[in-house]
Design a protein around this motif. Structure first.
Motif, PDB file in Angstrom:
ATOM      1  N   UNK A 127      25.748  -3.742  11.178  1.00 13.33           N
ATOM      2  CA  UNK A 127      26.122  -3.502   9.970  1.00 13.33           C
ATOM      3  C   UNK A 127      24.878  -3.131   9.096  1.00 13.33           C
ATOM      4  N   UNK A 128      23.827  -3.694   9.258  1.00 11.03           N
ATOM      5  CA  UNK A 128      22.551  -3.207   8.534  1.00 11.03           C
ATOM      6  C   UNK A 128      22.338  -1.848   8.832  1.00 11.03           C
ATOM      7  N   UNK A 129      22.019  -1.469  10.340  1.00  8.86           N
ATOM      8  CA  UNK A 129      21.660  -0.249  10.797  1.00  8.86           C
ATOM      9  C   UNK A 129      22.588   0.869  10.214  1.00  8.86           C
ATOM     10  N   UNK A 130      24.103   0.553  10.460  1.00  8.34           N
ATOM     11  CA  UNK A 130      24.833   1.643  10.048  1.00  8.34           C
ATOM     12  C   UNK A 130      24.792   1.779   8.344  1.00  8.34           C
ATOM     13  N   UNK A 131      24.418   0.741   7.678  1.00  9.82           N
ATOM     14  CA  UNK A 131      24.499   1.010   6.233  1.00  9.82           C
ATOM     15  C   UNK A 131      23.372   1.380   5.495  1.00  9.82           C
ATOM     16  N   UNK A 132      22.469   1.658   6.168  1.00 12.33           N
ATOM     17  CA  UNK A 132      21.228   2.320   5.571  1.00 12.33           C
ATOM     18  C   UNK A 132      19.919   1.698   5.592  1.00 12.33           C
ATOM     19  N   UNK A 133      19.749   0.666   6.682  1.00 11.93           N
ATOM     20  CA  UNK A 133      18.579   0.140   7.144  1.00 11.93           C
ATOM     21  C   UNK A 133      17.692   1.008   7.723  1.00 11.93           C
ATOM     22  N   UNK A 134      16.261   1.066   7.129  1.00 13.46           N
ATOM     23  CA  UNK A 134      15.253   2.036   7.662  1.00 13.46           C
ATOM     24  C   UNK A 134      14.182   1.171   8.280  1.00 13.46           C
ATOM     25  N   UNK A 135      13.605   1.283   9.411  1.00  9.20           N
ATOM     26  CA  UNK A 135      12.682   1.006  10.070  1.00  9.20           C
ATOM     27  C   UNK A 135      11.500   1.533   9.670  1.00  9.20           C
ATOM     28  N   UNK A 136      10.230   0.810   9.334  1.00  9.00           N
ATOM     29  CA  UNK A 136       9.188   1.607   9.241  1.00  9.00           C
ATOM     30  C   UNK A 136       7.693   1.013   9.932  1.00  9.00           C
ATOM     31  N   UNK A 137       7.182   1.907  10.553  1.00 13.83           N
ATOM     32  CA  UNK A 137       5.996   1.365  11.397  1.00 13.83           C
ATOM     33  C   UNK A 137       4.702   2.414  11.092  1.00 13.83           C
ATOM     34  N   UNK A 138       3.465   1.642  10.568  1.00 13.53           N
ATOM     35  CA  UNK A 138       2.400   2.928  10.419  1.00 13.53           C
ATOM     36  C   UNK A 138       1.809   3.316  11.866  1.00 13.53           C
ATOM     37  N   UNK A 139       1.513   4.658  11.537  1.00 10.85           N
ATOM     38  CA  UNK A 139       1.109   5.150  12.730  1.00 10.85           C
ATOM     39  C   UNK A 139      -0.423   5.244  12.803  1.00 10.85           C
ATOM     40  N   UNK A 140      -1.106   5.773  13.953  1.00  7.80           N
ATOM     41  CA  UNK A 140      -2.566   5.493  14.148  1.00  7.80           C
ATOM     42  C   UNK A 140      -3.490   5.989  12.867  1.00  7.80           C
ATOM     43  N   UNK A 141      -2.868   6.882  12.270  1.00  8.55           N
ATOM     44  CA  UNK A 141      -3.774   7.726  11.143  1.00  8.55           C
ATOM     45  C   UNK A 141      -3.528   6.942  10.058  1.00  8.55           C
ATOM     46  N   UNK A 142      -2.793   5.664   9.856  1.00 10.22           N
ATOM     47  CA  UNK A 142      -2.364   4.980   8.570  1.00 10.22           C
ATOM     48  C   UNK A 142      -1.382   5.565   7.796  1.00 10.22           C
ATOM     49  N   UNK A 143      -0.363   6.204   8.545  1.00 13.14           N
ATOM     50  CA  UNK A 143       0.617   6.967   7.715  1.00 13.14           C
ATOM     51  C   UNK A 143       1.837   6.526   8.314  1.00 13.14           C
TER      52      UNK A 143
END
Length: 230
Positions: free
Chosen positions: A154-170
């Motif tokens: 339900x969360x994935x379908x409803x607009x949950x966004x995963x985030x993870x910092x990349x190597x350059x800190x972005x």
């Protein structure tokens, strides 16, 4: 190539590349510069004062955007028995176990989010080299390894966004569509930046949020005064 260069030049007209815009003004510019024939995604990029090579400076998490992403998210679930049935009832697009493993190993990855029940992780772990680089590996920290399959789908379908910092800190993420109202985009961005700020790791020193920019899929990036986005 000349046609593309012309389009890029036109998109940058009236845009001061050295200026830091307030978030509201930046969104107005991004929306006005979007000229693709499809509903472009509005994206945010945050440059953080962290070095993710150090475990105590990793930034990752999940946030539910109040107005959704505007994107249709395809969800795959690794589960068996009653939990597989629960996943299907919740609207998962693909549900399986060894059969799903073989499909992915065969190169077919027809999903945007992958969820697994904890008992399936020894099986899913064999897909680390395939799912890991695509940021699709289920992880308990972002709620994608769970017994609450219904809630996770339900969360994935409803607009949950995963985030993870990349190597350059972005960190970057889609926070809506050009067709969204400015108010809806502002609410989504504030929810996203708030989550990233709350995820500030213990090892982060100095200024945490260094730079912020917003853009549309095909449009130029507009630099944002960080304080207006937080």
């Amino acid at each position: 190539m000349a046609k593309i260069a012309k389009k890029v030049a036109k998109a940058r007209e009236g845009l001061d590349r050295t200026k830091l815009y307030g978030l509201e003004e930046a969104l107005k510019l991004v929306k006005s510069k979007a000229s693709a024939k499809f509903d472009e995604t509005i994206e945010i990029a945050m440059n953080l004062g962290v070095d993710p090579r150090h475990a105590d400076q990793m930034v990752r998490g999940v946030v539910s955007l109040p107005n959704g992403t505007g994107k249709t998210v395809r969800v795959a679930v690794f589960a068996r028995g009653a939990k597989a049935d629960e996943a299907k009832a919740a609207g998962a697009d693909i549900v399986g176990a060894e059969d799903l493993l073989e499909t992915i190993q065969g190169g077919k990855i027809d999903f945007d989010r992958c969820i697994a029940t904890p008992d399936m992780m020894p099986l899913v772990g064999r897909l680390g080299k395939i799912l890991g680089p695509r940021n699709l590996m289920p992880n308990p920290k972002v709620g994608t390894v769970t017994m609450d399959v219904k809630g996770a789908v339900g969360a994935a379908k409803g607009g949950a966004v995963e985030y993870r910092v990349e190597k350059a800190g972005i960190i970057h993420a889609g926070v809506g569509k050009v067709s969204f109202s400015e108010e809806a985009l502002l609410q989504n961005i504030k929810a996203f930046t708030d989550a990233v700020v709350k995820s500030k790791p213990a090892g982060a020193k100095g200024t945490y949020v260094k730079k912020v920019a917003v853009s549309s899929t095909m449009g130029p990036g507009v630099h944002v005064e960080p304080g207006t986005a937080l």
